[in-house]
Design a protein around this motif. Structure first.
Motif, PDB file in Angstrom:
ATOM      1  N   ILE A  80      -7.882 -27.711  -8.723  1.00 14.94           N
ATOM      2  CA  ILE A  80      -6.491 -27.550  -8.509  1.00 14.94           C
ATOM      3  C   ILE A  80      -5.889 -28.950  -8.205  1.00 14.94           C
ATOM      4  O   ILE A  80      -6.161 -29.351  -7.334  1.00 14.94           O
ATOM      5  N   LEU A  81      -4.975 -29.235  -9.232  1.00 16.41           N
ATOM      6  CA  LEU A  81      -4.343 -30.636  -8.809  1.00 16.41           C
ATOM      7  C   LEU A  81      -3.796 -30.680  -7.644  1.00 16.41           C
ATOM      8  O   LEU A  81      -2.605 -29.891  -7.333  1.00 16.41           O
ATOM      9  N   PRO A  82      -3.971 -31.850  -6.823  1.00 17.59           N
ATOM     10  CA  PRO A  82      -3.189 -31.995  -5.575  1.00 17.59           C
ATOM     11  C   PRO A  82      -1.615 -32.173  -5.787  1.00 17.59           C
ATOM     12  O   PRO A  82      -0.842 -31.828  -4.634  1.00 17.59           O
ATOM     13  N   SER A  83      -1.497 -32.719  -6.680  1.00 18.27           N
ATOM     14  CA  SER A  83      -0.027 -32.986  -7.182  1.00 18.27           C
ATOM     15  C   SER A  83       0.788 -31.640  -7.026  1.00 18.27           C
ATOM     16  O   SER A  83       1.938 -31.355  -6.334  1.00 18.27           O
ATOM     17  N   VAL A  84       0.139 -30.783  -7.659  1.00 19.83           N
ATOM     18  CA  VAL A  84       0.773 -29.233  -7.692  1.00 19.83           C
ATOM     19  C   VAL A  84       0.504 -28.491  -6.593  1.00 19.83           C
ATOM     20  O   VAL A  84       1.542 -27.846  -6.161  1.00 19.83           O
ATOM     21  N   THR A  85      -0.461 -28.614  -5.676  1.00 21.45           N
ATOM     22  CA  THR A  85      -0.702 -28.061  -4.609  1.00 21.45           C
ATOM     23  C   THR A  85       0.487 -28.513  -3.550  1.00 21.45           C
ATOM     24  O   THR A  85       0.914 -27.701  -2.704  1.00 21.45           O
ATOM     25  N   ILE A  86       0.674 -29.876  -3.522  1.00 17.02           N
ATOM     26  CA  ILE A  86       1.601 -30.603  -2.530  1.00 17.02           C
ATOM     27  C   ILE A  86       2.814 -29.948  -2.657  1.00 17.02           C
ATOM     28  O   ILE A  86       3.776 -29.646  -1.867  1.00 17.02           O
ATOM     29  N   ALA A  87       3.393 -29.965  -4.254  1.00 17.03           N
ATOM     30  CA  ALA A  87       4.719 -29.560  -4.525  1.00 17.03           C
ATOM     31  C   ALA A  87       4.825 -28.261  -4.359  1.00 17.03           C
ATOM     32  O   ALA A  87       6.262 -27.940  -3.837  1.00 17.03           O
ATOM     33  N   GLN A  88       3.922 -27.342  -4.393  1.00 15.73           N
ATOM     34  CA  GLN A  88       4.359 -25.955  -4.036  1.00 15.73           C
ATOM     35  C   GLN A  88       4.621 -25.670  -2.483  1.00 15.73           C
ATOM     36  O   GLN A  88       5.463 -25.047  -2.122  1.00 15.73           O
ATOM     37  N   ALA A  89       3.764 -26.542  -1.714  1.00 20.66           N
ATOM     38  CA  ALA A  89       3.842 -26.554  -0.397  1.00 20.66           C
ATOM     39  C   ALA A  89       5.145 -26.920   0.101  1.00 20.66           C
ATOM     40  O   ALA A  89       5.752 -26.255   0.737  1.00 20.66           O
ATOM     41  N   ILE A  90       5.524 -27.919  -0.600  1.00 20.40           N
ATOM     42  CA  ILE A  90       7.072 -28.547  -0.375  1.00 20.40           C
ATOM     43  C   ILE A  90       8.170 -27.501  -0.751  1.00 20.40           C
ATOM     44  O   ILE A  90       8.915 -27.219   0.130  1.00 20.40           O
ATOM     45  N   LEU A  91       8.043 -26.952  -2.001  1.00 21.70           N
ATOM     46  CA  LEU A  91       9.122 -25.911  -2.355  1.00 21.70           C
ATOM     47  C   LEU A  91       8.931 -24.695  -1.348  1.00 21.70           C
ATOM     48  O   LEU A  91       9.993 -23.960  -1.156  1.00 21.70           O
ATOM     49  N   GLU A  92       7.879 -23.997  -1.442  1.00 18.87           N
ATOM     50  CA  GLU A  92       7.508 -22.948  -0.604  1.00 18.87           C
ATOM     51  C   GLU A  92       7.840 -22.729   0.861  1.00 18.87           C
ATOM     52  O   GLU A  92       8.406 -21.898   1.508  1.00 18.87           O
ATOM     53  N   SER A  93       7.664 -23.793   1.511  1.00 13.88           N
ATOM     54  CA  SER A  93       7.789 -24.124   2.958  1.00 13.88           C
ATOM     55  C   SER A  93       8.924 -24.963   3.393  1.00 13.88           C
ATOM     56  O   SER A  93       9.395 -25.212   4.477  1.00 13.88           O
ATOM     57  N   ASP A  94       9.938 -25.574   2.399  1.00 13.57           N
ATOM     58  CA  ASP A  94      10.729 -26.398   2.666  1.00 13.57           C
ATOM     59  C   ASP A  94      10.443 -27.330   3.696  1.00 13.57           C
ATOM     60  O   ASP A  94      10.804 -27.643   4.727  1.00 13.57           O
ATOM     61  N   TRP A  95       9.220 -28.177   3.085  1.00 14.40           N
ATOM     62  CA  TRP A  95       8.771 -29.409   3.894  1.00 14.40           C
ATOM     63  C   TRP A  95       8.108 -28.957   5.102  1.00 14.40           C
ATOM     64  O   TRP A  95       8.138 -29.588   6.313  1.00 14.40           O
ATOM     65  N   GLY A  96       7.721 -27.772   5.248  1.00 14.62           N
ATOM     66  CA  GLY A  96       7.020 -27.220   6.475  1.00 14.62           C
ATOM     67  C   GLY A  96       7.901 -26.944   7.567  1.00 14.62           C
ATOM     68  O   GLY A  96       7.609 -26.596   8.742  1.00 14.62           O
ATOM     69  N   THR A  97       9.164 -26.767   7.132  1.00 17.76           N
ATOM     70  CA  THR A  97      10.155 -26.240   8.290  1.00 17.76           C
ATOM     71  C   THR A  97      10.404 -25.139   8.349  1.00 17.76           C
ATOM     72  O   THR A  97      11.123 -24.387   9.236  1.00 17.76           O
TER      73      THR A  97
END
Length: 211
Positions: A80-97
């Motif tokens: 799984i491409l890390p760029s996609v993994t990180i981008a999904q985490a950003i969108l889904e978690s609102d930067w972990g907040t």
């Protein structure tokens, strides 16, 4: 007998040098009071906004760099491409907040069914051309690392009802193809999900983490 001079106004009684001296004394006392009481600092709106923006950028950078090494390690096994993994985490978690991410380490909005390992929360989904709020169960993880691992396994192995659901995401060799495949596979109900992922990846140059 000499006549008494009528008393005039203060400035008439004092000569010019005395008036100047009095003004200097008043000015000196005023400056002294300012120093003693403390001059209130001026608030520069532009500077405050710049400081706030710099703080946000540091937080974003810290969030990305906290996920990147594990995302890269998982790529070696699950492709799984890390760029996609990180981008999904950003969108889904609102930067972990988001509450789901900050309290339950669920970075990807993954739903759950077991009451003992999931939490019932409110969420928004896009249905019949509009956003609606629903209550749903979301998986609880012990750490962000556990969430990353579960996410990689989900995409690599598919769902219980379709083991090939995300095969095109795994097979993708660039982030644009992977983002498009995620949306087509129904990972999210948002009709602009792929577009948002690509925008985040390009804005923060997340493809630099792809191996």
């Amino acid at each position: 007998m000499a006549k008494k001079r009528k008393k005039g106004k203060l400035w008439q009684q004092l000569g010019l040098p005395q008036i100047i001296l009095a003004a200097l004394v008043v000015a000196f006392v005023g400056l002294l009071l300012v120093r003693l009481l403390g001059e209130q600092p001026r608030v520069d709106v532009a500077d405050t906004a710049a400081v706030r923006q710099e703080s946000i950028q540091r937080q974003h950078h810290a969030f990305i760099t906290s996920l990147a090494p594990e995302a890269q390690r998982l790529q070696l096994t699950y492709h799984i491409l890390p760029s996609v993994t990180i981008a999904q985490a950003i969108l889904e978690s609102d930067w972990g907040t988001s509450q789901l991410a900050s309290k339950y380490h669920n970075l990807f909005g993954v739903k759950g069914t077991d009451p003992t390992t999931s939490q019932l929360l409110s969420t928004k989904e896009y249905r019949n051309g509009q956003w609606i709020e629903i209550r749903a169960r979301f998986q609880v993880y012990s750490s962000d690392t556990a969430a990353l691992a579960a996410h990689a396994k989900l995409l690599a192995r598919g769902t219980t009802w379709n083991t090939q659901q995300y095969q095109h995401v795994v097979a993708a060799t660039n982030y644009k193809a992977a983002a498009t495949a995620l949306q087509q596979a129904g990972y999210a109900t948002d009709p602009t999900y792929a577009e948002k992922l690509i925008n985040v990846i390009e804005t923060y140059k997340l493809n630099q983490y792809d191996q």
